[in-house]
Design an enzyme around this catalytic site. Structure first.
Site, short mmCIF file in Angstrom:
data_model
loop_
_atom_site.label_atom_id
_atom_site.label_comp_id
_atom_site.label_asym_id
_atom_site.label_seq_id
_atom_site.Cartn_x
_atom_site.Cartn_y
_atom_site.Cartn_z
N LYS A 160 40.28 22.63 -26.72
CA LYS A 160 40.02 23.45 -27.90
C LYS A 160 38.55 23.29 -28.24
O LYS A 160 38.11 22.21 -28.63
CB LYS A 160 40.89 22.99 -29.05
N ASP B 123 45.90 16.28 -31.16
CA ASP B 123 45.04 15.33 -30.45
C ASP B 123 44.54 14.20 -31.33
O ASP B 123 43.72 13.40 -30.88
CB ASP B 123 43.87 16.08 -29.80
N ARG C 177 32.42 20.41 -41.06
CA ARG C 177 32.19 19.01 -41.42
C ARG C 177 31.96 18.13 -40.21
O ARG C 177 32.22 18.53 -39.08
CB ARG C 177 33.42 18.47 -42.18
N ASP D 157 44.59 30.12 -38.91
CA ASP D 157 44.75 28.70 -39.27
C ASP D 157 44.53 28.52 -40.77
O ASP D 157 45.49 28.49 -41.54
CB ASP D 157 43.79 27.84 -38.43
N LYS E 122 35.29 23.89 -30.36
CA LYS E 122 34.84 24.24 -31.70
C LYS E 122 33.53 25.01 -31.61
O LYS E 122 32.57 24.56 -30.95
CB LYS E 122 34.64 22.97 -32.53
N CYS F 295 47.09 19.67 -36.25
CA CYS F 295 46.95 18.57 -37.21
C CYS F 295 45.54 18.58 -37.77
O CYS F 295 44.65 19.20 -37.22
CB CYS F 295 47.24 17.23 -36.55
N THR G 116 40.31 18.43 -28.63
CA THR G 116 39.23 19.14 -29.31
C THR G 116 37.87 18.70 -28.77
O THR G 116 37.60 17.51 -28.62
CB THR G 116 39.28 18.86 -30.82
N GLU H 296 40.68 31.12 -32.75
CA GLU H 296 41.29 30.61 -33.98
C GLU H 296 40.37 30.83 -35.18
O GLU H 296 39.19 30.53 -35.14
CB GLU H 296 41.57 29.11 -33.78
N ASP I 254 37.99 27.72 -31.43
CA ASP I 254 38.21 27.64 -32.88
C ASP I 254 36.88 27.80 -33.61
O ASP I 254 36.00 26.94 -33.51
CB ASP I 254 38.85 26.29 -33.23
N LYS J 202 50.31 23.54 -39.77
CA LYS J 202 49.94 22.13 -39.94
C LYS J 202 50.71 21.61 -41.14
O LYS J 202 50.72 22.25 -42.21
CB LYS J 202 48.43 21.98 -40.19
N ASP K 297 48.48 21.37 -30.71
CA ASP K 297 47.12 20.86 -30.92
C ASP K 297 47.25 19.57 -31.72
O ASP K 297 46.98 19.54 -32.91
CB ASP K 297 46.30 21.93 -31.68
MG MG Z 1 41.57 25.29 -36.72
#
Ligand code: MG
Length: 363
Positions: free
Chosen positions: A160, A322, A24, A243, A162, A295, A135, A218, A190, A267, A320
């Site tokens: 982190k 952030d 997303r 995750d 993505k 989160c 992130t 991840e 991730d 989370k 994590d």
């Molecule tokens: Mg994740």
């Protein structure tokens, strides 16, 4: 101290830059807030984000769950009877973990206030400070390299990254980021369910050979593909972090028993709050696995509840959190201090956040 009232409000905070993952793109935090008022007038606060692509929640479904199912089950209950209150919260409806998390943290906020201690101490912890990553969203490689360099310049020592949208080209992307930030920065990767199992082994092996030196990978495969997760974990040397595959304590135990992952990402929005998250911490300790506390796109209120959990437990070795660093403004008063990578825990009772916008003032 009995629960007298549970109310909701909304908060909207623009992000510094759009948040992009394999799932997303989002440009603001627009979350539901919860205020739980006790019969002595004290208040506890909670927050839940509508993460439709991961938890299935929308703002409307969060509000409905809290007002029509959770509030009737909890109003009148004793806050000090944490076990009874949390059991009622868990049993009043299935799923709806984010709505439950918002109320769970507000009740923990009240409980810790009644103990006169910050929440992390009530949970048995003594870490006064924790370190979070930042992130880096999925974008064209030059933009990700620039974002990574800016994060390091801001003071973050853990990034982190993505990935998961471009298959094998993720190797070159990560190699470029590693070269740009140097060897001392910790890189977490991730994929947000973006690969399939055999492809993931090929990409991760390629990353290892290219010198990316990732701390962990991840959720490489879709949440439901626990077989695929186990396949990858047994074939690469880089640790695998589950995750989206782990919501509940039952999910966690299933993954731990099969050694389908090396680490678990807890989370609150997946577990349904701190009460259930503690069960995952305990299970991970039993199996010798480490945990990350992460989160969703949450602002400082919900992230602070998670920070208290992370500061409370030794099994949580990775953070994590952030969300506040991604937000352009902070509408709250009090709570832990977010100074880029460092989160300094508050020593005030409860979660520590005292000023929350959107609710009518009570006396
Ligand atoms: Mg994740």
């Amino acid at each position: 101290m009995k629960i007298a009232k549970i109310e909701t409000a909304e908060v909207q905070i623009p992000l510094r830059t759009p948040f992009k993952t394999a799932l997303r793109t989002v440009d603001s935090v627009h979350d539901l807030l919860v205020r739980v008022t006790a019969d002595d007038g004290s208040v506890g606060y909670g927050e839940a984000p509508p993460t439709a692509v991961i938890t299935g929640d929308t703002l409307g479904s969060l509000k409905c769950a809290i007002e029509e199912f959770i509030a009737p089950a909890l109003v009148g209950r004793d806050v000090e009877d944490l076990d009874g209150t949390m059991t009622a919260l868990e049993r009043c409806m299935v799923k709806n973990t984010s709505a439950k998390a918002a109320v769970d943290m507000a009740v923990f906020d009240l409980f810790a206030q009644s103990c006169g201690k910050p929440l992390y101490q009530v949970l048995g912890g003594a870490k006064h400070q924790i370190e979070t990553d930042l992130t880096i969203s999925v974008n064209p490689t030059p933009e990700m390299v620039r974002d990574a360099q800016e994060a390091v310049a801001r003071g973050f020592r853990i990034l982190k990254i993505k990935v998961g949208k471009d298959g094998l080209s993720d190797i070159q992307r990560l190699k470029a980021i590693r070269q740009a930030v140097g060897p001392l920065i910790t890189i977490r990767v991730d994929a947000n369910q973006g690969w399939e199992a055999k492809q993931a082994v090929r990409i991760i092996t390629g990353m290892e050979d290219a010198g990316v030196d990732a701390e962990l990978i991840e959720q490489p495969v879709p949440a439901h593909d626990v077989d695929g997760l186990a396949y990858i974990t047994s074939r690469v040397s880089t640790p695998i972090l589950a995750d989206e595959a782990v919501f509940s304590p039952v999910d966690a135990i299933s993954i731990l028993q099969r050694h389908a992952a090396d680490y678990l990402n807890i989370k609150l929005m997946k577990t349904g709050g701190i009460w259930q998250a503690l069960k995952i911490c305990n299970a991970a300790e039993v199996y010798g696995a480490k945990c990350m506390v992460g989160c969703m796109l949450e602002s400082k209120l919900a992230v602070s509840a998670a920070a208290h959990l992370a500061a409370a437990r030794g099994v949580v070795t990775m953070v994590d959190l952030d969300g506040p660093s991604l937000c352009s403004t902070d509408p709250y008063t009090g709570g832990p201090l977010y100074n880029e990578g460092t989160i300094l825990m508050n020593e005030t009772p409860g979660i520590g956040i005292t000023g929350v916008p959107g609710f009518e003032v009570t006396q």
